[in-house]
Design an enzyme around this catalytic site. Structure first.
Site, mmCIF file in Angstrom:
data_model
loop_
_atom_site.group_PDB
_atom_site.id
_atom_site.type_symbol
_atom_site.label_atom_id
_atom_site.label_comp_id
_atom_site.label_asym_id
_atom_site.label_seq_id
_atom_site.Cartn_x
_atom_site.Cartn_y
_atom_site.Cartn_z
ATOM 1 N N ASP A 85 -87.044 76.810 -77.060
ATOM 2 C CA ASP A 85 -85.596 76.953 -76.993
ATOM 3 C C ASP A 85 -84.850 75.709 -76.512
ATOM 4 O O ASP A 85 -83.675 75.794 -76.194
ATOM 5 C CB ASP A 85 -85.236 78.146 -76.097
ATOM 6 C CG ASP A 85 -85.733 77.970 -74.679
ATOM 7 O OD1 ASP A 85 -86.552 77.071 -74.454
ATOM 8 O OD2 ASP A 85 -85.297 78.723 -73.800
ATOM 9 N N GLU A 86 -85.505 74.576 -76.416
ATOM 10 C CA GLU A 86 -84.748 73.385 -76.068
ATOM 11 C C GLU A 86 -85.343 72.151 -76.719
ATOM 12 O O GLU A 86 -86.539 72.107 -77.001
ATOM 13 C CB GLU A 86 -84.658 73.205 -74.550
ATOM 14 C CG GLU A 86 -85.988 73.152 -73.854
ATOM 15 C CD GLU A 86 -85.844 72.862 -72.351
ATOM 16 O OE1 GLU A 86 -85.031 72.006 -71.977
ATOM 17 O OE2 GLU A 86 -86.571 73.507 -71.579
ATOM 18 N N ASP A 103 -79.998 73.305 -75.352
ATOM 19 C CA ASP A 103 -80.752 74.338 -74.648
ATOM 20 C C ASP A 103 -80.162 75.695 -75.018
ATOM 21 O O ASP A 103 -78.978 75.938 -74.796
ATOM 22 C CB ASP A 103 -80.630 74.082 -73.131
ATOM 23 C CG ASP A 103 -81.639 74.902 -72.340
ATOM 24 O OD1 ASP A 103 -82.440 75.617 -72.964
ATOM 25 O OD2 ASP A 103 -81.600 74.818 -71.099
#
Lengths: 417, 373
Positions: free
Chosen positions: A134-135, A41
């Site tokens: 973003d993860e 993350d």
């Protein structure tokens, strides 16, 4: 006990400082080199990218979000210390943090950075399941022979590369299934590296609240509360059958999660269930012309994504949020699934016309669901709309022109409203 | 109020009432049937505020009066009573109950005051005429399958009944229904007095209720039409309904006039074959492909996930080769409208609407949109 220096990536015996480089960033855990399911993350992703591109901002609070209205989409860690959170209305965030630098999201830049991160993850394993820009989950099982290093080392190397080459930081959660990996990545943010091993799983979960589970929102939380379930230890008291009876399909999953079991695989191709887009206005509006323009642009974006993924949807959904944040949705089942902006726009416009609410609205969204492959899309025309075929052809032609000359090469007058 | 009424007569009247009553009601009185007794008749009235049905039945009225009682409960009770029973309905103002007595069965039902029962406002009708039940039955039976269920296109949720130039000359009483995928256009000779009738969209539910009035071929139905309401009446039953407040689209431009490729086929053979080949597909909209060449029709379904099927039919066709796909359900529905002669299909291209009629009879035509296969 095994340990790893997160700076020079040396595998060492547990100690306070790395004997190689002197760094104190040592991660030690009994199962460190045997676990292989990870969740990565990025830390305050959008804000980190902005700070990277403008070093003057480094020590200032930065908030990414849409204008004075709208909500915070990301707050940097400096702003978070002041109490700013994601999804908080902007005015409230600015009250807490009046000196914050508010930056409008530059999605294209974030997408680019996200792609670079993805490329790095792809080097580690073919099983990368992105959850958003973003993860992502990664399954590194069986990659030790390939890389010559256990997954933990490769993951430490990944975040180090992200920092060195892309200028952004990320946190890693490493465990034996997806649920725990995701929980772990959140334990020690930013720049964290957390491990939940098999041995301590049940002890770890015991006194944790059930809202830790991804997907348990306020509504699910409330119904669990009614059943007296707040903590994982409460769940352990329930029989599997009772949980199933009370919570349906979710019940069985809860029973397993309570025991730290999650058998979902990390899958690079998690099926898409719906495609939708929404926009929050700068000013609440009830003006049909304004709404219409937005609706067309949203429909076009939804159609673009559907076309890019070769999908079509049987259901068109319209979403509105009133000034007081209450929302309403309307949906219509189509006779034949569609991926055309024209159809998505027209059907959601019909829904908008019949919504029977005066507005004003702060948000408008539309989308498609019940997705099918595009081969089964738009198979039959509408007797009452003989021009639909022509408009569909025009849309395909427009797509071809845009592909060659760029997105602004041609657009409908409606898009300028 | 105290009346006695034969069970069969009562059942018929109450059945009609309870079918108008909506199952889910937020206004309690709308779940009730209003019973009014006077002279030698009992009158049963039910409404959902859009449709009102009044059914008169002969009864021995011992004491005139009126009350309202739950329509479904009364219907269930009467349905379960033995045939030939004499049913006595007695309302007791003091207890507010209606007792239903037949033989050794006694029921006591809660009532609501008759004053609370909404009675549909009477209105002026522009046009009054008499139509034969068999004729109305044909008009609505042959068109209702094409009624749309899509709520966003509410103006398609009914049958558009209006006066038009008949395809075969003169004026016609015409019923049209469409959902954008198929269309039915049915003509009947224009009854005397209907010339100035305004075009109205008769809602789906009303079409269903009307059907129950049309079983007797010889029955004359009194039809009254205004801009906002329509009424169908037999000597015993009066059905009044609001019409859909909307504009029916201009359907005339939907009906193809230049289709020249003519296929003639035995409708029932055709329907059976379509039904058979469609079995292999489990999709919601099953597509059937028609391959036409001289005097030969091949029907086929290809469902990659479940299987394939093909069937050949001998037909009359003399035009160029043609391949065209349709939703199997739509083909079945229009084919089943044909009952006397062969079905005649007129095609243009595989992307254009196709027309179907019975032999050369222009008084009932169907249009269906093809599907890409």
């Amino acid at each position: 006990m095994q340990a790893l220096c997160r700076d020079c990536l040396t595998q060492i015996a547990p100690q306070r400082r790395c004997p190689q480089c002197g760094s104190p960033r040592i991660k030690s855990h009994a199962e460190l080199f045997s676990l292989s399911i990870a969740h990565m993350d990025c830390d305050a992703f959008y804000a980190s990218v902005e700070k990277r591109d403008n070093p003057d901002l480094a020590s200032r609070p930065v908030i990414i979000g849409g204008g004075k209205r709208g909500v915070v989409s990301t707050a940097c860690y400096v702003a978070r210390i002041r109490g700013v959170r994601s999804a908080m209305p902007m005015f409230q965030a600015l009250k807490l943090c009046p000196d914050a630098e508010v930056i409008k999201p530059r999605m294209s830049v974030y997408v680019e950075v996200s792609r670079a991160v993805r490329a790095m993850m792809d080097e580690l394993t073919p099983d990368v399941e992105p959850l958003s820009l973003d993860e992502a989950f990664m399954d590194l099982s069986g990659t030790e022979k390939l890389h010559g290093k256990p997954p933990a080392v490769m993951l430490a190397r990944l975040v180090k590369r992200m920092k060195d080459e892309l200028g952004i930081t990320g946190s890693i959660g490493l465990s034996h299934n997806k649920f725990l990996a995701k929980v772990a990545s959140d334990l020690d943010k930013p720049r964290g590296f957390s491990v939940i091993g098999k041995a301590e799983t049940s002890e770890f979960l015991h006194d944790k609240p059930v809202r830790l589970i991804w997907g348990i929102g306020p509504a699910a939380q409330a119904s669990l509360d009614k059943a007296g379930i707040r903590y994982f230890s409460d769940l352990l008291r329930w029989e599997k059958l009772d949980l199933q009876q009370r919570f349906g399909g979710m019940g069985e999953r809860l029973w397993h999660l309570a025991r730290g079991e999650d058998r979902r695989r990390v899958s690079a191709h998690a099926p898409v269930k719906s495609i939708s887009k929404e926009t929050t206005f700068f000013e609440d509006t009830a003006h049909m012309e304004v709404l219409d323009g937005h609706l067309w642009r949203l429909a076009e974006q939804v159609a673009d994504r559907a076309k890019a993924r070769a999908l079509a949807g049987r259901v068109v959904t319209l979403k509105l949020k009133r000034a007081n944040h209450s929302s309403l949705t309307r949906r219509i089942s189509l006779h034949s699934p569609t991926q055309l902006a024209d159809t998505i726009y027209r059907r959601s416009r019909e829904l908008l016309d019949q919504v029977g609410d005066e507005g004003p609205y702060r948000l408008l969204g539309c989308g498609i669901s019940e997705l099918v492959p595009e081969a089964r899309a738009d198979t039959s025309g509408d007797l009452l709309d003989p021009m639909a075929g022509k408009r569909a052809e025009a849309e395909r032609a427009t797509d071809a022109i845009r592909k060659r000359f760029g997105n602004d090469a041609i657009l409908k007058g409606r898009a300028l409203r | 109020m105290k009346i006695s009424i034969e069970r069969g007569t009562l059942l018929k009247a109450v059945a009609q009432a309870q079918s108008v009553v909506e199952r889910r009601n937020t206004i309690p009185i709308l779940a009730n049937v209003l019973i009014e007794a006077e002279g030698d008749t009992a009158q049963f009235r039910a409404t959902d505020l859009d449709i009102e049905v009044v059914d008169k039945a002969p009864a021995q009225v011992e004491r005139a009066g009126a009350t309202t009682v739950a329509a479904t409960t009364l219907h269930e009770i009467v349905r379960k009573l033995p045939d030939g029973a004499l049913v006595t309905l007695t309302s007791d103002a003091a207890t507010g109950r209606l007792s239903v007595d037949a033989g050794r069965s006694n029921f006591s039902l809660a009532t609501l005051p008759r004053e609370d029962f909404p009675v549909m406002a009477t209105s002026e009708y522009h046009s009054n005429f008499t139509a034969n039940a068999a004729m109305l039955r044909r008009l609505f039976d042959k068109s209702k399958f094409a009624i749309s269920t899509e709520e966003t296109r509410y103006y398609l949720n009914g049958v558009y009944m209006h006066v038009s130039d008949a395809a075969e000359g003169g004026k016609a009483l015409r019923c049209v229904a469409t959902d954008g995928h198929r269309l039915a256009r049915i003509d009947a000779p224009l009854p005397l007095g209907a010339e100035d009738m305004p075009g109205v969209i008769v809602p789906r539910k009303t079409v269903g209720e009307l059907r129950k009035l049309l079983d007797d071929d010889e029955m004359d139905i009194a039809v009254s039409v205004s801009e906002t309401k329509v009424r169908f009446a037999t000597p015993n039953i009066t059905l009044t309904s609001k019409v859909i407040d909307g504009t029916f689209p201009d359907y005339t431009r939907v009906i193809p006039v230049g289709n020249t490729r003519r296929l003639e086929v035995d409708a029932s053979e055709f329907a059976k074959a379509v039904d058979r080949v469609a079995t292999v597909s489990s999709e919601r909209s099953r597509a059937v492909k028609l391959q036409l060449e001289e005097d030969r029709l091949v029907l086929s379904v290809n469902a990659p996930d479940s299987g394939a099927a093909e069937e050949e039919l001998a037909v009359a066709y003399g035009d160029e080769r043609l391949e065209i796909g349709f939703n199997a359900k739509y083909l079945l529905e229009i084919a089943s409208q044909v009952d006397r002669e062969n079905a005649v299909f007129l095609f243009n291209s595989s992307g254009d609407p196709t027309l179907m009629r019975e032999g050369n009879d222009e008084s009932a035509v169907y249009v269906v949109m093809p599907m890409r296969v």
